[in-house]
Design an enzyme around this catalytic site. Structure first.
Site, PDB file in Angstrom:
ATOM      1  N   GLY A 263       0.828  -1.214   0.000  1.00  0.00           N
ATOM      2  CA  GLY A 263       0.000   0.000   0.000  1.00  0.00           C
ATOM      3  C   GLY A 263       0.852   1.250   0.000  1.00  0.00           C
ATOM      4  N   ARG A 267      -1.414   4.797   4.574  1.00  0.00           N
ATOM      5  CA  ARG A 267      -2.679   4.070   4.373  1.00  0.00           C
ATOM      6  C   ARG A 267      -2.993   3.159   5.554  1.00  0.00           C
ATOM      7  NH1 ARG A 267      -2.111   7.710   0.518  1.00  0.00           N
ATOM      8  NH2 ARG A 267      -3.617   7.459  -1.175  1.00  0.00           N
ATOM      9  N   THR A 270       1.024   0.131   8.979  1.00  0.00           N
ATOM     10  CA  THR A 270       1.686  -0.223  10.233  1.00  0.00           C
ATOM     11  C   THR A 270       0.673  -0.462  11.351  1.00  0.00           C
ATOM     12  OG1 THR A 270       3.687   0.879   9.563  1.00  0.00           O
ATOM     13  CG2 THR A 270       3.406   0.568  11.914  1.00  0.00           C
ATOM     14  N   ARG A 471     -13.430  -5.960  37.431  1.00  0.00           N
ATOM     15  CA  ARG A 471     -13.939  -7.158  38.106  1.00  0.00           C
ATOM     16  C   ARG A 471     -15.245  -6.788  38.798  1.00  0.00           C
ATOM     17  NH1 ARG A 471      -9.316  -9.647  41.853  1.00  0.00           N
ATOM     18  NH2 ARG A 471     -10.932 -11.208  42.262  1.00  0.00           N
ATOM     19  N   HIS A 472     -16.021  -7.776  39.139  1.00  0.00           N
ATOM     20  CA  HIS A 472     -17.235  -7.550  39.928  1.00  0.00           C
ATOM     21  C   HIS A 472     -16.844  -6.980  41.289  1.00  0.00           C
ATOM     22  CE1 HIS A 472     -15.822 -11.033  42.147  1.00  0.00           C
ATOM     23  NE2 HIS A 472     -15.568 -11.584  40.965  1.00  0.00           N
ATOM     24  N   ASN A 478     -14.945 -14.110  47.779  1.00  0.00           N
ATOM     25  CA  ASN A 478     -13.692 -13.343  47.859  1.00  0.00           C
ATOM     26  C   ASN A 478     -13.335 -13.110  49.326  1.00  0.00           C
ATOM     27  OD1 ASN A 478     -14.586 -11.226  45.052  1.00  0.00           O
ATOM     28  ND2 ASN A 478     -13.226 -12.991  45.080  1.00  0.00           N
ATOM     29  N   ARG A 523     -22.393 -12.461  40.701  1.00  0.00           N
ATOM     30  CA  ARG A 523     -21.611 -11.337  41.231  1.00  0.00           C
ATOM     31  C   ARG A 523     -21.372 -10.248  40.182  1.00  0.00           C
ATOM     32  NH1 ARG A 523     -18.756 -16.137  41.127  1.00  0.00           N
ATOM     33  NH2 ARG A 523     -16.575 -16.207  40.394  1.00  0.00           N
ATOM     34  N   GLU A 544     -16.113 -16.803  35.047  1.00  0.00           N
ATOM     35  CA  GLU A 544     -14.766 -17.009  35.596  1.00  0.00           C
ATOM     36  C   GLU A 544     -14.213 -18.380  35.183  1.00  0.00           C
ATOM     37  OE1 GLU A 544     -12.093 -16.119  36.157  1.00  0.00           O
ATOM     38  OE2 GLU A 544     -11.730 -15.463  38.213  1.00  0.00           O
ATOM     39  N   SER A 568       1.141 -28.787  40.515  1.00  0.00           N
ATOM     40  CA  SER A 568       1.118 -28.717  39.045  1.00  0.00           C
ATOM     41  C   SER A 568       0.689 -27.332  38.595  1.00  0.00           C
ATOM     42  CB  SER A 568       0.112 -29.702  38.436  1.00  0.00           C
ATOM     43  OG  SER A 568       0.366 -30.968  38.915  1.00  0.00           O
ATOM     44  N   HIS A 610     -14.405 -11.292  35.624  1.00  0.00           N
ATOM     45  CA  HIS A 610     -13.712 -11.935  36.749  1.00  0.00           C
ATOM     46  C   HIS A 610     -12.190 -11.867  36.557  1.00  0.00           C
ATOM     47  CE1 HIS A 610     -17.606 -13.803  37.822  1.00  0.00           C
ATOM     48  NE2 HIS A 610     -17.780 -13.715  36.510  1.00  0.00           N
TER      49      HIS A 610
HETATM   50  O1  F6P Z   1     -10.361 -15.607  43.795  1.00  0.00           O
HETATM   51  C1  F6P Z   1     -11.197 -15.014  42.863  1.00  0.00           C
HETATM   52  C2  F6P Z   1     -11.117 -15.708  41.550  1.00  0.00           C
HETATM   53  O2  F6P Z   1     -11.909 -14.997  40.639  1.00  0.00           O
HETATM   54  C3  F6P Z   1     -11.545 -17.177  41.576  1.00  0.00           C
HETATM   55  O3  F6P Z   1     -12.908 -17.382  41.410  1.00  0.00           O
HETATM   56  C4  F6P Z   1     -10.719 -17.761  40.458  1.00  0.00           C
HETATM   57  O4  F6P Z   1     -10.599 -19.160  40.524  1.00  0.00           O
HETATM   58  C5  F6P Z   1      -9.427 -17.039  40.671  1.00  0.00           C
HETATM   59  O5  F6P Z   1      -9.769 -15.730  41.055  1.00  0.00           O
HETATM   60  C6  F6P Z   1      -8.535 -16.960  39.452  1.00  0.00           C
HETATM   61  O6  F6P Z   1      -7.266 -16.497  39.845  1.00  0.00           O
HETATM   62  P1  F6P Z   1      -6.031 -17.527  39.967  1.00  0.00           P
HETATM   63  O7  F6P Z   1      -5.907 -18.098  38.601  1.00  0.00           O
HETATM   64  O8  F6P Z   1      -4.872 -16.646  40.337  1.00  0.00           O
HETATM   65  O9  F6P Z   1      -6.346 -18.573  40.959  1.00  0.00           O
END
Ligand code: F6P
Length: 658
Positions: A263, A267, A270, A471-472, A478, A523, A544, A568, A610
């Protein structure tokens, strides 16, 4: 997707004050009580219509037409014959006329009836206030409407900082933990490797048709087939499956892809290169942007005048071909080392230049030309302005007008020899920058990755608009340190929801078409509840990360009860998949439609989701490597505002509460 159903009655005329209505099975058609029948609306002079939205697999709806005054119960004339049945959005059987007997059976009125059903996405519905307000009957996902709107007037809230419009947004700004680069986009491209090496002998013979054989890109050197040495790509699901299939079935050449931009200057090549690189990297493909301008500046200095680009300046042409060949060699070398998609960013505006690149690519990678064509004078002028202000080519030119003159001359030089692409595989983007209208032409494109690239390009544009991520509000889980679940908000969480509504009222007060996206979990829906005046859309894709058998546990409990799982995950949080749950890579994969939709939207979007999901979304906008995703900072009660626009992505954070 939903079905947008429209029932129509043709030639129906108003007799007295009788207008066509529909009554029938609950809840969609309303009720079998004539008094609660739904009035049809006059669509055209002699056409009446009633439209509504149902899920594609809705229960069979039975209903009848009737004539009655709009706001009274009598007189009421119900159509003759059995009830009508609507399944899958369509009327069952041969659709008969609607027959009404008037004046003690003396007069028979017959009106033709028909219907239409279109699949529409909730987003399309929400995008249209008219459709939404007039026609939407909410469908349900787990008892909650897919789209809901709260039209109640805004009241100052007791504790959510009442004098909402006085809120000083700047007061809440906090620094971004990893500041995104504000560099000139082309400078973010790959660092020229070949220019750090001893001078590469380059001759004009390289343009001859018997092929380019630079010492470092010779096919004989293709020993390091890193595909066999490298573990799985950093990707999941379809992406990984496609990569594996390519490995098994594709020719070596097909496994590597070069997207070669074409081009005239200014344009938007990049910008397109940067966006595409970001998207492909986020999907897990090893992708690198090679900007030939960067090579030119390193090899020949940044302040070359328009003369350097004259089509009759043989020396200039050779110098430019040389740097293009060097960048191409570097790109091929990088592919030999495991790189998958190279984005080759230069004007590549003559057939001869493209031929040279195709020759170099032979046996190494497949080439797709991506031509950006722009006929909008205003956009070209804006791009030219940005170029003079931002490009290192003009960094030493203090006089804007002089820079402008020089650049316009450079442009004319290119225009003289520009040959649009007609060869090989190509994608042409014509006037697509604004995101309205435009055209995308595709020739000889096949395969998984080229398909995704086309899909991305069709949907992306550079119209500026903000995307707000949050986030909520704090949830009960939490507070207790438990993962997953579907709990309601804590007191602090509720306070945040009010503060957020206030913030949005102020931040988006001039934005009539913004939408609020939440997940389907309580939430986020509760956090969105106090926000008024904007359509709210629930996406399951925004739920989430699914923590499978660990759902509802604390990290301590997981460590104690399932120590191996805990270890793990600690070792490889990106790839680790909770038993019967998801990994971060799974989350990224399911978010792809969300990213495409965010790219496509032209109006502001507020995403209330989330921690894990927002990490994944944010990494796309901030162009962060996938390996960083699982540990990114994503605090509660903070809004990340991403400003999408011409020069890329800018970010601002607001912390409304601790
Ligand atoms: O703790 C809040 C939250 O939204 C959990 O529902 C979810 O499993 C977690 O965070 C995700 O964060 P991490 O991957 O760090 O565990």
């Amino acid at each position: 997707a939903q079905l947008y159903v429209s029932l129509k009655m043709e030639n129906a005329r108003i007799i007295g004050d009788l207008v066509p209505h529909v009554y029938g099975s609950e809840p969609i058609i309303g009720s079998w009580e004539p008094a609660r029948a739904l009035a049809m609306e006059r669509e055209l002079a002699s056409m009446w219509e009633l439209s509504f939205v149902v899920p594609p697999d809705h229960e069979t709806l039975d209903f009848k037409f009737l004539l009655k005054p709009k706001d009274a119960e009598t007189p009421c004339i119900i159509e003759e014959g059995p009830t009508r049945l609507l399944t899958g959005g369509m009327l069952e059987g041969d659709v008969r006329l609607a027959n009404f007997r008037l004046n003690g059976d003396d007069e028979l009125l017959e009106f033709r009836v028909f219907n239409k059903a279109d699949i529409v996405s909730p987003l399309d519905l929400a995008a249209s206030w008219r459709v939404y307000k007039e026609n939407f009957q909410p469908s349900k996902v787990r008892g909650i409407p897919d789209i809901s709107i709260n039209e109640a007037p805004t009241h100052a809230t007791e504790d959510g900082s009442g004098s909402s419009l006085e809120l000083d947004l700047e007061h809440y700004v906090v620094p971004t933990p990893t500041a995104p680069p504000t560099e000139y986009a082309a400078n973010l491209a790959a660092t020229p490797a070949s220019l750090d090496q001893p001078e590469t002998p380059w001759t004009n013979d390289m343009l001859l048709s018997d092929g380019i054989q630079s010492p470092r890109s010779a096919a004989a050197d293709f020993k390091d087939d890193s595909y066999h040495n490298k573990a799985m790509p950093e990707a999941a699901g379809a992406v990984a499956a496609a990569a594996v299939a390519d490995r098994l079935h594709g020719s070596k050449e097909d496994r590597k892809l070069a997207i070669v931009l074409v081009g005239l200057p200014a344009r938007g090549k990049t910008f397109t290169a940067v966006k595409l690189t970001r998207y492909l990297r986020w999907l897990g493909h090893e992708t690198k942007h090679f900007n030939v301008g960067k090579y030119r500046r390193l090899k020949h200095g940044a302040n070359q005048s328009a003369d350097f680009f004259r089509p009759d300046n043989q020396e200039g042409i050779e110098a430019r071909n040389e740097v293009a060949a060097l960048a191409m060699e570097d790109m091929i070398d990088w592919m030999h080392g495991g790189g998958q998609v190279g984005i080759f960013d230069a004007t590549n505006s003559t057939r001869k230049r493209r031929y040279m690149l195709m020759k170099m690519a032979e046996g190494n990678c497949k080439i797709i030309f991506l031509e950006t064509i722009c006929n909008d004078r205003n956009i070209i002028e804006r791009n030219v302005r940005l170029k003079i202000q931002q490009s290192p080519d003009y960094a030493d030119q203090p006089d804007y007008e002089a820079g402008l003159q020089d650049f316009l001359e450079r442009l004319t030089n290119y225009e003289k020899v520009y040959e649009p692409v007609q060869e090989g595989s190509y994608i042409k983007m014509i006037d697509m920058v604004k995101g309205e209208g435009g055209q995308l032409q595709v020739n000889n494109i096949s395969g998984y990755l080229p398909g995704r690239i086309v899909f991305f390009l069709v949907n992306s544009h550079l119209a500026p608009r903000p995307i707000l991520l949050t986030r909520h509000g704090e949830s009960l889980h939490n507070v207790r340190g438990r993962v997953g679940g579907d709990t309601v908000l804590s007191e602090d969480g509720e306070l945040y929801s009010k503060k957020l509504a206030n913030f949005i009222e102020k931040r988006l007060k001039n934005e009539k078409t913004a939408t609020i996206w939440t997940s389907t979990l309580q939430r986020t829906i509760l956090t969105a509840t106090p926000i008024v005046g904007f359509p709210k859309i629930q996406w399951r894709a925004l739920d989430e990360i699914n923590s499978g058998v660990c759902d509802g546990m604390t990290y301590e409990e997981i460590k104690k009860i399932m120590p191996e799982e805990y270890e793990s995950r600690k070792k490889d949080k990106l790839r680790y998949r909770y038993p019967r749950g998801e990994s971060y890579l799974d989350v990224i994969q399911r978010l792809e439609p969300v990213i495409i939709e965010l790219e496509r939207q032209r109006a502001p979007v507020v995403v209330i989701s989330h921690q894990a999901v927002l990490r994944a979304l944010y990494s796309y906008f901030a162009d962060r490597p996938l390996r960083e995703v699982p540990d990114m900072e994503m605090p509660l009660h903070t809004i990340i505002e991403i400003q999408m626009g011409v020069t890329g992505v800018e970010e601002k954070r607001y912390k409304l509460m601790d």
